[in-house]
Design an enzyme around this catalytic site. Structure first.
Site: not given
Ligand code: NDP
Ligand code: 2IT
Length: 444
Positions: A125, A165
């Site tokens: 990461k 992420d």
């Molecule tokens: P994005 O940046 O696309 O979206 C994040 C969302 O979460 C936004 O709505 C953001 O609000 C909100 N958010 C982030 N930090 C905070 C906080 N501290 N308090 C409140 N709201 C918060 O990220 P992703 O959708 O890609 O990721 C979301 C989660 O999923 C994370 O935990 C990530 O690690 C996990 N994840 C992502 C994967 C991926 O493929 N993208 C894969 C597996 C897990 P705002 O815009 O206001 O900051």
């Molecule tokens: O938390 C996660 O699994 C991710 N943000 C996706 C990682 C990846 O390599 O696709």
């Protein structure tokens, strides 16, 4: 003190300033006890001591020039935690809260998540405390180019393959890829989540959210249940949340609330996803704008209140520790039946204890959100073959992987005498392969 307790106690002493890493390690190591007890050779080989220590942590300075010509400096990181079963793989997070503790917990979780996918990927990461919010595209590009100018030395398609992420989506991956290509003069699968025009895979954008709903659907199916008519609360409104919501609607459920970091919207008639997409994907706006389009919806600034909304299914899809004990109790009191984690570690240890005491179905992050990284591995596979699979092919593979993960964690939980404990099931099912590979490799 037994072996697991000794390793955990030492880890807590050595990393006393890293609460999130300690939280993840406590959950994982504690639930590995049944498998560790069956393998005395692991202690002999100091396997756990090696497993909890990253191979390397790279920290670097990222200087860049903002729109006013002022020079800014952020901190960049890449944690290469474990490559026993494949190259380091895991996302990059750009968010002001990023620090070593958060990235270490994420990389540590990623090892077992990636193993659960059944594909050959290790755990890593990285990221930065840079905040893309409110920045111009040029500022983001300046930052990404500087970030990659250091990071490119340590990554490669067979070494370490970053992805997105929080705060890192198609725009950031594009700029990062462009700079890597320029510095190395190679066009390789060094990043996933790439655009479709330069090596990306269909369905990667949707994969984490879709996968989350597929695994939940499978947990429902074996209980003669389905999403049909279910009320769903989803936190976040980013990549994972939006495509989880899309799949919930396709399966006949209704999403009544979502949030961003400023506030939550509640729409009892069902959140209109095209409006959310327009706000978030269309112009990077704030969720509050939903009320301009749907005046009957309500808005609240205390985002924790979202967990007080009555629902059958809760899908936390924003960030770590967003559901604490009090919120978990509110969900249970309102009759929630399924909690499945799209975000990484969104439930605190105390919240998980509440779910388990209540006997609800709880699908932990490393199983439930593995669809994203699994599809990243499918992107790597397509790049190696220099072909592209159709949307239907990738989606079918993703669904197959999620259904498999459900049955693997369910079987592991049963095998070790903890039926329905998917925390234990996921940790053990993921660990089995990593431990075996580490034993094969000798002392490294
Ligand atoms: P994005 O940046 O696309 O979206 C994040 C969302 O979460 C936004 O709505 C953001 O609000 C909100 N958010 C982030 N930090 C905070 C906080 N501290 N308090 C409140 N709201 C918060 O990220 P992703 O959708 O890609 O990721 C979301 C989660 O999923 C994370 O935990 C990530 O690690 C996990 N994840 C992502 C994967 C991926 O493929 N993208 C894969 C597996 C897990 P705002 O815009 O206001 O900051
Ligand atoms: O938390 C996660 O699994 C991710 N943000 C996706 C990682 C990846 O390599 O696709």
């Amino acid at each position: 003190m037994d072996y697991v307790e000794r390793v955990l106690s030492n880890l807590k002493k050595q990393n006393a300033d890293q609460p999130e890493f300690i939280e993840a390690a406590t959950e994982i190591l504690t639930s590995l006890k049944p498998i560790i007890d069956q393998h005395p050779e692991y202690e002999q080989a100091s396997l756990l001591e090696r497993y909890v220590e990253p191979t390397r942590i790279i920290m670097f300075s990222v200087p860049w020039v903002d729109r006013n010509g002022k020079i800014q400096v952020n901190r960049g990181y890449r944690i290469q935690f474990n490559n026993a079963i494949g190259p380091y793989k895991g996302g990059l997070r750009f968010h002001p809260s990023v620090n070593l503790s958060i990235l270490k917990f994420l990389a540590f979780e990623q090892i077992l998540k990636n193993s659960l996918t059944g594909l050959p990927i290790g755990g890593g990461k990285g990221g930065s405390d840079f905040d893309p919010k409110g920045k111009t595209d040029l500022e983001v590009m300046n930052f990404c180019q500087s970030f990659m100018t250091e990071l490119y030395k340590y990554i490669g398609p067979d070494t370490d393959v970053p992805a997105g992420d929080i705060g890192v989506g198609a725009r950031e991956i594009g700029y990062l890829f462009g700079q890597y290509k320029r510095l190395t003069d190679t066009h390789t699968a060094v990043l996933t989540g790439r655009g479709l025009s330069y090596g990306g895979s269909l369905i990667r954008t949707e994969a984490t959210g879709y996968g989350l709903v597929y695994i939940t659907e499978e947990a429902m199916k074996v209980r003669n249940d389905s999403f049909e008519g279910k009320t769903v609360v989803i936190s976040g409104s980013g990549n994972v949340a939006i495509f989880a919501a899309e799949k919930v609607y396709q399966l006949g459920g209704k999403v009544v609330a979502m949030y961003d970091s400023n506030g939550y919207v509640y729409d009892k008639d069902g959140i209109k996803l095209d409006i959310i997409k327009d706000i978030k994907l269309g112009h990077r706006g704030r969720i509050k704008e939903y009320l301009d389009k749907v005046p009957t919806a309500t808005y609240g600034e205390n985002i924790k209140d979202i967990w007080k909304i009555k629902c059958d299914v809760a899908l936390p899809c924003a960030t770590q520790n967003e559901i604490d004990e009090e919120s978990a109790k509110a969900l249970v009191a309102n009759g929630v039946k399924y909690v499945a984690e799209g975000a990484n570690m969104p439930s605190t240890l105390e919240a998980i204890a509440v779910y388990q005491a209540a006997g609800i179905v709880f699908l932990p992050a490393k199983a439930a959100n593995a669809g994203g990284v699994a599809t990243s591995a499918l992107e790597m596979a397509q790049s190696s073959q220099r072909i592209f699979w159709t949307r239907e092919e990738v989606d079918a593979k993703l669904k197959g992987i999620m259904v498999n993960i459900y049955h693997n964690i369910d079987n592991a939980a049963k095998k070790y005498g903890h039926e329905n404990n998917y925390v234990l099931g996921a940790n053990i099912a993921g660990f089995e392969k990593v431990a075996e590979a580490m034993m094969f490799h000798g002392v490294i």
